[in-house]
Design a protein around this motif. Structure first.
Motif, PDB file in Angstrom:
ATOM      1  N   THR A  95       1.152   5.721  -0.161  1.00  0.00           N
ATOM      2  CA  THR A  95       0.471   6.947   0.246  1.00  0.00           C
ATOM      3  C   THR A  95       0.899   8.077  -0.681  1.00  0.00           C
ATOM      4  OG1 THR A  95       0.473   6.201   2.541  1.00  0.00           O
ATOM      5  CG2 THR A  95       0.007   8.519   2.165  1.00  0.00           C
TER       6      THR A  95
ATOM      7  N   ARG B 157       0.842  -1.186   0.000  1.00  0.00           N
ATOM      8  CA  ARG B 157       0.000   0.000   0.000  1.00  0.00           C
ATOM      9  C   ARG B 157       0.883   1.244   0.000  1.00  0.00           C
ATOM     10  NH1 ARG B 157      -3.301   2.951   3.977  1.00  0.00           N
ATOM     11  NH2 ARG B 157      -5.393   3.306   3.127  1.00  0.00           N
TER      12      ARG B 157
ATOM     13  N   LYS C 241      -3.583   5.254  -0.444  1.00  0.00           N
ATOM     14  CA  LYS C 241      -4.361   6.302   0.208  1.00  0.00           C
ATOM     15  C   LYS C 241      -3.895   7.622  -0.373  1.00  0.00           C
ATOM     16  CE  LYS C 241      -5.529   8.348   4.699  1.00  0.00           C
ATOM     17  NZ  LYS C 241      -6.987   8.173   4.558  1.00  0.00           N
TER      18      LYS C 241
END
Length: 202
Positions: free
Chosen positions: A34, A32, A55
């Motif tokens: 950012t 993941r 994100k």
């Protein structure tokens, strides 16, 4: 053309990017990530990153400047705190990709130094940034905002608000004032801007 819509024509609505693929090559698709988007949340950008586990923090810096959020007579420490409040990152956030576009050129020296200091704690050694530099201080910045259409193409829009005062910073000034990043690659564009890829100095 309506305000805020993608301009008609290839030269205005789309812009080929030679450095975006290099930036994306740094992303580990297995984890993941950012992303900091320093402009508005363009739908094509959100759609592009929807294929990643990520994100996205959207901080519409231009609108904040337009609204007079920062008192330019404040101390650097106060401005740094204001940027931190504007970021409002969750505790433990580490930024992998920062999309700065041409927005650093709307920050004079004290503001840009404060921005850099406020961003520093949220970076890691592998953090990357995409930005538009200028070949010289005489380069004119057009009133545009940007997004990502695909891995090799950026979108270009006319801003729907009047252009703010800006001061294009030549590379030596960017290096001295935006100390949280160092330039790794640059491509001179026909309009005098320099598409720039940067890596954090953390």
């Amino acid at each position: 053309k309506g305000p805020g819509t993608i301009a008609e024509g290839r030269s205005d609505g789309r812009q080929a990017s030679k450095l975006l693929p290099l930036l994306l090559d740094q992303i580990d698709s297995k984890r993941r990530i950012t992303v900091l988007e320093l402009g508005r949340a363009q739908p094509e950008t959100i759609h592009f990153f929807s294929s990643f586990r990520c994100k996205i923090y959207v901080v519409d810096l231009y609108s904040e400047l337009h609204a007079g959020r920062f008192n330019r007579s404040s101390s650097g420490t106060t401005l740094q705190r204001q940027f931190q409040e504007l970021f409002h990152f969750e505790k433990g956030t580490v930024l992998d990709v920062c999309l700065l576009w041409d927005l650093p050129h709307y920050l004079e020296e004290k503001l840009l130094r404060a921005f850099s200091s406020a961003l520093w704690p949220w970076l890691q050694p592998g953090s990357m940034a995409h930005a538009f530099g200028v070949h010289s201080a005489s380069t004119m910045l057009l009133n545009r905002e940007y997004g990502i259409i695909d891995s090799k193409t950026l979108s270009v829009r006319h801003r729907s608000t009047e252009q703010l005062k800006n001061s294009p910073h030549p590379p030596s000034f960017m290096q001295e004032w935006l100390t949280c990043f160092a330039t790794t690659s640059g491509v001179l564009l026909p309009d005098g801007k320099v598409e720039t890829l940067m890596r954090s100095t953390v």
